[in-house]
Design a protein around this motif. Structure first.
Motif, PDB file in Angstrom:
ATOM      1  N   ALA A  22      44.996  40.326 -47.070  1.00 62.54           N
ATOM      2  CA  ALA A  22      44.844  41.762 -47.326  1.00 62.54           C
ATOM      3  C   ALA A  22      43.472  42.075 -47.925  1.00 62.54           C
ATOM      4  N   ASP A  23      43.162  43.364 -47.981  1.00 61.77           N
ATOM      5  CA  ASP A  23      41.914  43.779 -48.638  1.00 61.77           C
ATOM      6  C   ASP A  23      41.923  43.355 -50.103  1.00 61.77           C
ATOM      7  N   ALA A  24      43.102  43.454 -50.727  1.00 64.26           N
ATOM      8  CA  ALA A  24      43.252  43.011 -52.115  1.00 64.26           C
ATOM      9  C   ALA A  24      44.704  42.621 -52.329  1.00 64.26           C
ATOM     10  N   CYS A  25      44.910  41.718 -53.275  1.00 62.78           N
ATOM     11  CA  CYS A  25      46.264  41.228 -53.556  1.00 62.78           C
ATOM     12  C   CYS A  25      46.416  41.042 -55.056  1.00 62.78           C
ATOM     13  N   GLU A  26      47.567  41.460 -55.559  1.00 59.63           N
ATOM     14  CA  GLU A  26      47.884  41.288 -56.983  1.00 59.63           C
ATOM     15  C   GLU A  26      49.248  40.617 -57.083  1.00 59.63           C
ATOM     16  N   ASN A  60      47.370  45.296 -50.431  1.00 65.38           N
ATOM     17  CA  ASN A  60      46.937  46.602 -49.953  1.00 65.38           C
ATOM     18  C   ASN A  60      45.855  46.465 -48.889  1.00 65.38           C
ATOM     19  N   PHE A  61      45.924  47.389 -47.943  1.00 68.03           N
ATOM     20  CA  PHE A  61      44.880  47.588 -46.946  1.00 68.03           C
ATOM     21  C   PHE A  61      44.397  49.016 -47.152  1.00 68.03           C
ATOM     22  N   GLY A  62      43.196  49.155 -47.694  1.00 66.82           N
ATOM     23  CA  GLY A  62      42.749  50.486 -48.092  1.00 66.82           C
ATOM     24  C   GLY A  62      43.694  51.032 -49.147  1.00 66.82           C
ATOM     25  N   LYS A  63      44.232  52.226 -48.905  1.00 66.80           N
ATOM     26  CA  LYS A  63      45.165  52.840 -49.848  1.00 66.80           C
ATOM     27  C   LYS A  63      46.622  52.653 -49.424  1.00 66.80           C
ATOM     28  N   LYS A  64      46.848  51.779 -48.488  1.00 62.31           N
ATOM     29  CA  LYS A  64      48.212  51.476 -48.042  1.00 62.31           C
ATOM     30  C   LYS A  64      48.678  50.218 -48.762  1.00 62.31           C
ATOM     31  N   MET A  65      49.830  50.301 -49.378  1.00 64.63           N
ATOM     32  CA  MET A  65      50.268  49.233 -50.270  1.00 64.63           C
ATOM     33  C   MET A  65      51.687  48.799 -49.946  1.00 64.63           C
ATOM     34  N   GLY A  66      51.949  47.500 -50.061  1.00 64.79           N
ATOM     35  CA  GLY A  66      53.289  46.954 -49.875  1.00 64.79           C
ATOM     36  C   GLY A  66      53.606  45.941 -50.949  1.00 64.79           C
ATOM     37  N   THR A  67      54.878  45.858 -51.313  1.00 68.26           N
ATOM     38  CA  THR A  67      55.310  44.964 -52.377  1.00 68.26           C
ATOM     39  C   THR A  67      56.507  44.156 -51.918  1.00 68.26           C
ATOM     40  N   ALA A  68      56.524  42.880 -52.269  1.00 73.22           N
ATOM     41  CA  ALA A  68      57.648  42.002 -51.957  1.00 73.22           C
ATOM     42  C   ALA A  68      57.900  41.089 -53.154  1.00 73.22           C
ATOM     43  N   THR A  69      59.152  40.657 -53.297  1.00 70.39           N
ATOM     44  CA  THR A  69      59.580  39.869 -54.452  1.00 70.39           C
ATOM     45  C   THR A  69      60.290  38.603 -54.000  1.00 70.39           C
ATOM     46  N   ILE A  70      60.131  37.540 -54.797  1.00 73.75           N
ATOM     47  CA  ILE A  70      60.774  36.263 -54.456  1.00 73.75           C
ATOM     48  C   ILE A  70      61.038  35.491 -55.749  1.00 73.75           C
ATOM     49  N   ASP A  71      61.983  34.541 -55.677  1.00 70.46           N
ATOM     50  CA  ASP A  71      62.232  33.683 -56.842  1.00 70.46           C
ATOM     51  C   ASP A  71      62.232  32.201 -56.472  1.00 70.46           C
ATOM     52  N   GLU A  72      61.625  31.879 -55.327  1.00 67.43           N
ATOM     53  CA  GLU A  72      61.416  30.496 -54.917  1.00 67.43           C
ATOM     54  C   GLU A  72      59.929  30.290 -54.679  1.00 67.43           C
ATOM     55  N   PHE A  73      59.361  29.169 -55.174  1.00 64.40           N
ATOM     56  CA  PHE A  73      57.905  29.043 -55.222  1.00 64.40           C
ATOM     57  C   PHE A  73      57.353  27.843 -54.467  1.00 64.40           C
ATOM     58  N   SER A 151      63.309  33.957 -74.875  1.00 65.13           N
ATOM     59  CA  SER A 151      61.899  33.570 -74.801  1.00 65.13           C
ATOM     60  C   SER A 151      61.470  33.837 -73.363  1.00 65.13           C
ATOM     61  N   SER A 152      60.266  34.324 -73.199  1.00 66.02           N
ATOM     62  CA  SER A 152      59.856  34.735 -71.857  1.00 66.02           C
ATOM     63  C   SER A 152      58.347  34.589 -71.690  1.00 66.02           C
ATOM     64  N   PHE A 153      57.912  34.660 -70.437  1.00 69.30           N
ATOM     65  CA  PHE A 153      56.475  34.679 -70.165  1.00 69.30           C
ATOM     66  C   PHE A 153      56.215  35.696 -69.060  1.00 69.30           C
ATOM     67  N   SER A 154      55.004  36.172 -69.002  1.00 65.76           N
ATOM     68  CA  SER A 154      54.548  37.015 -67.905  1.00 65.76           C
ATOM     69  C   SER A 154      53.104  36.657 -67.593  1.00 65.76           C
ATOM     70  N   ALA A 155      52.764  36.695 -66.331  1.00 67.39           N
ATOM     71  CA  ALA A 155      51.413  36.337 -65.907  1.00 67.39           C
ATOM     72  C   ALA A 155      51.001  37.207 -64.732  1.00 67.39           C
ATOM     73  N   MET A 156      49.701  37.396 -64.603  1.00 71.98           N
ATOM     74  CA  MET A 156      49.156  38.230 -63.528  1.00 71.98           C
ATOM     75  C   MET A 156      47.878  37.596 -63.005  1.00 71.98           C
ATOM     76  N   ILE A 157      47.684  37.694 -61.706  1.00 74.75           N
ATOM     77  CA  ILE A 157      46.444  37.253 -61.087  1.00 74.75           C
ATOM     78  C   ILE A 157      46.150  38.215 -59.943  1.00 74.75           C
ATOM     79  N   ASN A 158      44.858  38.384 -59.601  1.00 76.24           N
ATOM     80  CA  ASN A 158      44.549  39.194 -58.427  1.00 76.24           C
ATOM     81  C   ASN A 158      43.320  38.653 -57.705  1.00 76.24           C
ATOM     82  N   SER A 159      43.057  39.210 -56.552  1.00 81.01           N
ATOM     83  CA  SER A 159      41.973  38.724 -55.709  1.00 81.01           C
ATOM     84  C   SER A 159      40.607  39.156 -56.211  1.00 81.01           C
ATOM     85  N   LYS A 160      40.555  39.955 -57.283  1.00 81.56           N
ATOM     86  CA  LYS A 160      39.279  40.360 -57.873  1.00 81.56           C
ATOM     87  C   LYS A 160      38.867  39.470 -59.037  1.00 81.56           C
TER      88      LYS A 160
END
Length: 437
Positions: A22-26, A60-73, A151-160
């Motif tokens: 994609a143009d960008a991914c988060e 996202n491609f331009g201003k078009k955005m899609g989201t998907a979720t999974i719990d297997e890695f 107890s929990s964690f959260s993490a984020m990464i993106n293509s920028k």
């Protein structure tokens, strides 16, 4: 294993990111290990443990955005979820308010994780229940409570190039005590990042004492009274003010903060003793140091000496208005004083002590007028002492009016991740009685 280290989380997300076209991914990855115990009618009814993790991929491609979720890695699952988010993005309409991912950011090191809380065991939860049920039985009171810890964690990464990670712990305890004749009710809530600050015996005693004190409540006339609001009651109304510290709502004329096509930022709206801020590094109410958009969170003043200092600007609205974004508050801290609850009661000639407010609903957004009910311990004060319990009231009140009628600020107490003081308020409006206990 639901709690990944920073290195483990980064490795999984970098692998997923490598499949992006994609143009960008988060990518957001989170997980938790949590346990709970619930009791009612002086008997444990359920207990359990939960372990989960989840990844959310946004493409996202331009201003078009899609989201998907999974719990297997595994690699194939990661490929599929990235491809699915891209497929959905191509099918989606353009989002006119889309903001692309942020680049690399610098974050303060959070103080949200406490090993002792992460190590809470089923035996500890059972002891909490026992320390609540046994004294209730001894006082002819019935307990119904719930303890939840995680107890929990959260993490984020993106293509920028942005990467963020946080690990935290927390527990929440609530209990309602009812006298066995059905006429008295007491309630208490406690929440902490650090379990070592939690005392189940102390908390349960507060609720038991309230229940016994509130037996055979008397009806008194509704009207305007001096009230002492315990922190849980105060937060019930202050939440409404917090939600209105939003620049877009104010600019669009949809909130109390609206003013002649602009906002009330810079205006004095409440008593000069009112100071409200947020701080992710406050030792009593710490939070993550970044938000869901990847923006760094810093200490921010919202109301200073009664004056509106800041309104929250999300990235889109800040861009539209040509200003820097101001992230929404991650916690709510209101300055207090040195007075204890006993001090406030002793200084009251005639008034009402309110344990908490519930079923709060908006009446008029433009004036921040709310209605709701008192609950679980409402008492009449005369000449510095609690004289007797009173039946619950319906109230009609605004946090703005409330904070302009401020008489005394008491000590701060942690409530639902916030720090709120006891408050003594004059001319608080009760409109009718409620027969509910």
């Amino acid at each position: 294993m639901a709690i990944y280290t920073e290195e483990q989380a980064r490795k999984i997300m970098e692998k997923a990111l490598s499949f992006s076209k994609a143009d960008a991914c988060e990518i957001n990855l989170s997980g938790s290990e949590s346990g709970n115990i619930r009791y009612a009618r002086n008997t444990v009814s359920t207990s359990g443990h939960r372990s989960n993790h989840s990844m959310v991929v946004q493409s996202n491609f331009g201003k078009k955005m899609g989201t998907a979720t999974i719990d297997e890695f595994d690699d194939e699952s990661l490929k599929r979820v990235v491809a699915r988010s891209e497929e959905l993005a191509k099918l989606s309409p353009e989002n006119p308010e889309f903001m692309g991912p942020l680049g690399p950011q610098k974050y303060d090191e959070a103080i949200t994780f406490v090993e002792a809380t992460a190590d809470i065991s089923p035996d500890f939860r059972a002891e909490v229940a026992n320390n609540s049920i046994e004294p209730a039985v001894a006082k002819d009171v019935t307990a119904a409570g719930f303890l939840d810890d995680a107890s929990s964690f959260s993490a984020m990464i993106n293509s920028k190039g942005l990467f963020a990670y946080n690990k935290e712990t927390g527990l929440k305890f609530t209990v309602t005590m009812r006298t066995n004749d059905g006429t008295g009710s007491g309630w208490v809530s406690r929440d902490f990042n650090d379990v070592r600050k939690f005392d189940a015996v102390e908390a349960s005693k507060v609720a038991i004492d309230k229940a016994i004190m509130s037996k055979q409540a008397k009806a008194i006339e509704p009207g305007k009274y001096t009230v002492i609001l315990e922190p849980s009651a105060g937060l019930g109304l202050l939440n409404g003010l917090g939600y209105d510290l939003d620049a877009r709502k104010a600019d669009e004329g949809r909130s109390f903060m609206s003013k002649d096509g602009g906002t009330k930022q810079g205006d004095k709206i409440v008593d000069e003793r009112v100071n409200i801020w947020s701080d992710p590094l406050h030792p009593e109410v710490p939070t993550a140091t970044w938000n869901g958009s990847g923006q760094p969170l810093k200490k921010t003043s919202w109301i200073e000496n009664g004056v509106v200092k800041n309104l929250a600007y999300d990235r889109f609205w800040a861009s539209k208005k040509g200003v820097e974004p101001v992230p929404y508050a991650s916690n709510f801290i209101m300055a207090g004083g040195d007075a204890s609850l006993d001090d406030l009661i002793k200084s009251t000639k005639k008034g009402i002590l309110v344990t908490r407010l519930w079923y709060i609903r908006s009446v008029d957004p433009q004036t921040l007028l709310y209605t709701g009910l008192t609950r679980d311990g409402t008492f009449y004060i005369e000449n510095g002492v609690i004289k007797y319990p009173v039946k619950n009231f319906r109230f009609n009140e605004s946090p703005i009016i409330m904070l302009n009628n401020l008489e005394t600020l008491g000590k701060q107490v942690r409530v639902d991740g916030n720090l709120i003081p006891y408050m003594k308020i004059r001319d608080f409006t009760f409109t009718s009685l409620s027969d509910a206990v």
